[in-house]
Design an enzyme around this catalytic site. Structure first.
Site, mmCIF file in Angstrom:
data_model
loop_
_atom_site.group_PDB
_atom_site.id
_atom_site.type_symbol
_atom_site.label_atom_id
_atom_site.label_comp_id
_atom_site.label_asym_id
_atom_site.label_seq_id
_atom_site.Cartn_x
_atom_site.Cartn_y
_atom_site.Cartn_z
ATOM 1 N N ALA A 30 0.824 -1.074 -0.162
ATOM 2 C CA ALA A 30 -0.070 0.007 -0.032
ATOM 3 C C ALA A 30 0.919 1.171 0.038
ATOM 4 O O ALA A 30 1.610 1.372 0.869
ATOM 5 C CB ALA A 30 -0.930 -0.053 1.181
ATOM 6 N N CYS A 31 0.749 2.267 -0.860
ATOM 7 C CA CYS A 31 1.566 3.079 -1.234
ATOM 8 C C CYS A 31 0.752 4.395 -1.142
ATOM 9 O O CYS A 31 -0.501 4.581 -1.271
ATOM 10 C CB CYS A 31 2.400 3.081 -2.469
ATOM 11 N N THR A 32 1.480 5.672 -1.421
ATOM 12 C CA THR A 32 0.739 7.092 -1.461
ATOM 13 C C THR A 32 1.764 7.532 -2.832
ATOM 14 O O THR A 32 2.814 7.693 -2.636
ATOM 15 C CB THR A 32 0.822 7.804 -0.267
#
Length: 496
Positions: A30-32
């Site tokens: 999960a990244c931004t």
């Protein structure tokens, strides 16, 4: 050996992180993402940036793949899911951040090629059940482990990259729901893969930026406007036929409404990160963290610099009541988390040769306790410390140097971060930034005279800057260890 007090603190910190991060423990990948158009930046650069979040102790490396030629019939095969692709004859030179082992795939994630195309893959997302039932994901389709390795060495523009990846998804399918950023010095494209064979891409408006969490965010789509939108050929008709879109009821076609989600998880895990990024870059826009109606693209209050993007990628709602290091007990997932393995800012600067103008800023480990080191894309190799390391902690690899800083800071965060960690690391980063600006002119002049000599100089220069940053960070780590030992209670009876 750790004292019982320190062991207990580390244990509590681990437990607290799990509670605060909420769904992160269940969805590791999960990244931004942060993207910025050229007219929204201070120097006319385009920017594609992302925190790669997955594991707390997993070495990431930084490498340069040279320009090369493939034999006829050469095929790429993923070690992760068996995806295969017949390779073009030529592989362009490119930078990348692969994992220390290819056992489960390369996961090269991000880089810049010799033509100045920057790519970051992927921003993991979730599609709704109805969309996935209508067009299931393909087990051996292209996925995160392969996208950078397959696309980046074979395209000359950002738009070509979107078209190439789109064609692969059309023909071979996708194994995941993902967001992909592809940029060059002229434009930035954000692409979303919403199901096994359906995707869309939107050109980031030149005067805007976007902060993107783990959800499908592209809204209204006009595929007739191919200067700003691209997508699978039957996207709208397929959506209508499968009941994902009703033109009479819904009006304009929205990709995120047809394929995406808007649920309780998004309210806790995704939407707050949009709020946090937009409050930093457009503070004049007053919004509620609980809103479900954030615009994908926003205009900044002031022109954006690399340091501003770094501030977003380092943010954990600091300065607000929602900071998990404070007293706030809710589960809003921050941008900066313990699971970040590396953070990159891919900057394509205008009016310069690609080798000099494109800069791969790389922070290994958690960005708040790391340094964004700039690397000219024209380098022919990376520092040795960036090409070694495993999942076992060591005292030589760059990854473990920066990861150690975070591990030593966190147990006494309130006392250490602003007193010891940030002052030194931000001073190093500022020095590297200023030094890069001063070096640009020399490198440009040298490149015009002798590109090969300039390439060698850039390689040596970037290695010296990276070594300097690592050395200063090691000094911080030694100081943190010294200060931590002072926290250990000493019980001494002078009569004994």
């Amino acid at each position: 050996m750790l004292t019982k007090k320190i062991s207990k603190l580390l244990f509590l910190a681990s437990i607290t992180s799990s509670i605060l991060l909420g769904p992160l423990a269940l969805n590791a990948f999960a990244c931004t993402t942060v993207v910025v158009g050229k007219n929204a930046t201070a120097d006319g650069s385009t920017i594609a940036a992302r925190n790669e979040d997955a594991k707390t102790a997993w070495d990431k490396r930084f490498v340069v793949h040279p320009h090369s030629t493939n034999k006829d019939g050469a095929t790429y095969t993923s070690k992760g899911n068996g995806f295969t692709y017949k390779l073009p004859k030529t592989n362009y030179k490119y930078t990348a951040t692969p994992e220390w082992t290819e056992k489960d795939g390369q996961f090269e994630e991000d880089g810049i090629n010799e033509h100045g195309v920057a790519l970051s893959a992927t921003e993991s997302a979730t599609a709704n059940d109805k969309a996935l039932k209508a067009d299931p994901l393909v087990k051996d389709g292209i996925g995160e482990d392969s996208i950078t390795s397959v696309v980046l060495p074979h395209v000359k523009t950002a738009k070509d990259g979107v078209k190439m990846l789109g064609k692969i998804v059309d023909e071979k399918g996708s194994s995941e729901v993902n967001g992909v950023i592809i940029s060059d010095k002229d434009e930035v494209w954000y692409m979303e893969i919403g199901s096994g064979h359906h995707w869309v891409a939107q050109r980031v408006p030149d005067d805007s930026y976007a902060v993107i969490p783990n959800k499908l965010c592209i809204d209204k789509v006009d595929l007739k406007d191919d200067k700003n939108y691209l997508g699978s050929k039957d996207l709208v008709k397929f959506s209508e036929d499968k009941g994902l879109y009703d033109p009479k009821k819904d009006g304009d076609f929205s990709f995120k409404k047809a394929f995406g989600t808007e649920n309780e998880k998004d309210a806790k895990y995704n939407n707050p990160r949009i709020w946090d990024g937009q409050r930093i870059l457009t503070p004049s826009k007053k919004q509620d963290i609980t809103s479900k109606d954030f615009s994908l693209f926003m205009k900044p209050d002031k022109k954006i610099e690399v340091k501003d993007v770094a501030k977003v990628l380092r943010s954990h709602y600091d300065g607000t009541e929602y900071d998990p290091y404070g007293e706030y007990k809710d589960k809003y997932r921050p941008i900066n988390v313990a699971y970040t393995m590396e953070s990159h800012i891919l900057q394509c600067r205008p009016n310069m040769p690609t080798a000099v103008g494109a800069v791969h800023w790389l922070a290994l480990g958690v960005p708040e306790t790391s340094v964004y080191v700039p690397f000219y894309s024209g380098i022919n190799n990376t520092p040795k410390a960036y090409r070694e390391g495993t999942n076992i902690p060591d005292y030589t690899s760059a990854y473990w140097t920066y990861r150690r800083t975070g591990a030593l800071t966190t147990p006494y965060y309130d006392e250490y971060v602003n007193k010891y960690t940030k002052p030194t690391l931000r001073a190093v980063e500022d020095k590297l930034t200023e030094h890069l600006k001063e070096t640009d002119k020399y490198v440009l002049d040298l490149y015009k005279k002798n590109p090969k000599e300039a390439e060698n100089y850039m390689t040596d220069y970037c290695t010296r800057m990276a070594d300097y940053s690592q050395k200063k960070t090691e000094e911080v780590n030694k100081n943190l260890i010294t200060e931590t030992t002072k926290q250990t209670p000493v019980h001494h009876d002078s009569n004994l």
